[in-house]
Design an enzyme around this catalytic site. Structure first.
Site, PDB file in Angstrom:
ATOM      1  CG  ASP A  83      12.970  12.211  22.455  1.00  0.00           C
ATOM      2  OD1 ASP A  83      13.975  11.749  21.870  1.00  0.00           O
ATOM      3  OD2 ASP A  83      12.374  11.590  23.359  1.00  0.00           O
ATOM      4  CB  SER A 164      32.401   9.968  16.440  1.00  0.00           C
ATOM      5  OG  SER A 164      33.439   9.660  17.350  1.00  0.00           O
ATOM      6  CE1 TYR A 176      29.194   8.828  20.415  1.00  0.00           C
ATOM      7  CE2 TYR A 176      31.368   7.996  19.868  1.00  0.00           C
ATOM      8  CZ  TYR A 176      30.443   9.014  19.858  1.00  0.00           C
ATOM      9  OH  TYR A 176      30.758  10.224  19.283  1.00  0.00           O
ATOM     10  CE  LYS A 180      28.168   9.567  16.945  1.00  0.00           C
ATOM     11  NZ  LYS A 180      27.353  10.683  16.404  1.00  0.00           N
TER      12      LYS A 180
END
Length: 319
Positions: A83, A164, A176, A180
């Protein structure tokens, strides 16, 4: 004169292409560590590099993911449960990897683990909605890198960070894109810091791919869960049919989604095995033809094109 210049440009292009094709030797002696190997890019990468002859150490989040991967690979591949958001787990794993690789060090570190989090308009969200993708995609990546870096430096190897196109353009609200964007910054500073040690650092920027990460059903379910707790004012502004219309917009772009995950793994392969790996890799036709070029355009053009993909609000003046 023009013909001479043209000939020179063609020669330069030819030499540049030849340079990119030069490969390292002794793959069978090299260890690589990949995070996020339960499914998707990481899973395919682990299987691919195992077949090539690398000593693959694949980090999975779940026991079921680890078991399934071991069933499809050689005895050479090792798995470990990890993890990336658990600092003690990361430290123990780094020590275990150190014992595995010995004096050879770690040739490749592929930071692939990531989550999408909630994708929803910014004014729907709380700080907690941002926390998970930033903890996994950014702090998890940094934690793994810092703990594995001494082993990579020993091997004068490679660090590959999977970012990404969301690290170039914020397509939607949520944690997100910020995570990134931050990965891109960390990647750049790491690349410059590691140059003196002979360590190459590369960043892969995939476009839209069909993986469990981007499952439209799960994305919509998360939106619906948040919608139920929104204030009446915000619901009035967006309109009751907003989520359904958003899903229709998403379906209309389905033809642009890449289904061939090997496009990303091929970038990883080049970054691992080329004598001259690239600084950045764009993966997917949409990334190369649209997203990356758009990221270099003026903000007014970016906004115009991206806003055309958004659903028109029912009553934005109801504030």
């Amino acid at each position: 004169m023009f013909l001479w210049v043209l000939a020179l440009l063609i020669l330069c292009a030819f030499l540049w292409n030849c340079k990119g094709r030069l490969k390292i030797a002794d793959i069978n002696d090299k260890y690589i560590f990949i995070t996020g190997c339960d499914t998707g890019f990481g899973n395919l990468a682990a299987r691919t590099f195992d077949k090539k002859g690398f000593h693959v150490i694949a980090a999975c989040l779940t026991e079921s993911g680890s078991t399934a991967l071991k069933a499809e690979t050689s005895q050479r591949l090792r798995t470990v449960l990890l993890d990336v958001t658990d600092p003690e787990n990361v430290k123990r794993t780094a020590q275990w990897v150190k014992n595995q690789v010995g004096e050879k060090g770690l040739w490749g570190l592929i930071n692939n683990a990531g989550v999408l989090g909630v994708l929803a308009p910014t004014d729907w969200l709380t700080v907690e909605d941002y926390r998970e993708p930033i903890e996994v995609n950014l702090f998890g990546l940094i934690s793994v890198t810092l703990n594995m870096l001494p082993l990579v430096k020993k091997a004068r190897g490679r660090v590959i960070n999977v970012s990404s196109i969301g690290g170039r353009l914020a397509i939607g609200g949520g944690g997100y894109a910020p995570s990134k964007y931050a990965v891109e910054g960390f990647n750049d500073s790491l690349r410059r810091d590691m140059k003196a040690f002979g360590v190459y650092v590369s960043c892969i920027e995939p476009g839209l791919f069909k993986t469990q990460l981007s499952d439209p059903i799960k994305t919509t379910e998360k939106k619906l869960a948040i919608w139920k707790h929104l204030s009446p004012d915000i619901k009035q502004q967006y309109g009751e049919g907003y989520i359904e219309k958003s899903l229709d917009k998403l379906k209309s772009t389905a033809s642009c989604v890449n289904v061939d995950l090997s496009l990303v793994v091929e970038c990883m392969d080049h970054a691992l095995t080329s004598l001259f790996p690239k600084t950045r890799y764009a993966a997917g036709k949409d990334a190369k033809a649209f997203w990356i070029p758009l990221s270099h355009m003026p903000a007014v053009l970016q906004d115009f094109l991206l806003l055309k993909q958004k659903v028109e609000l029912a009553n934005p003046k109801a504030v």
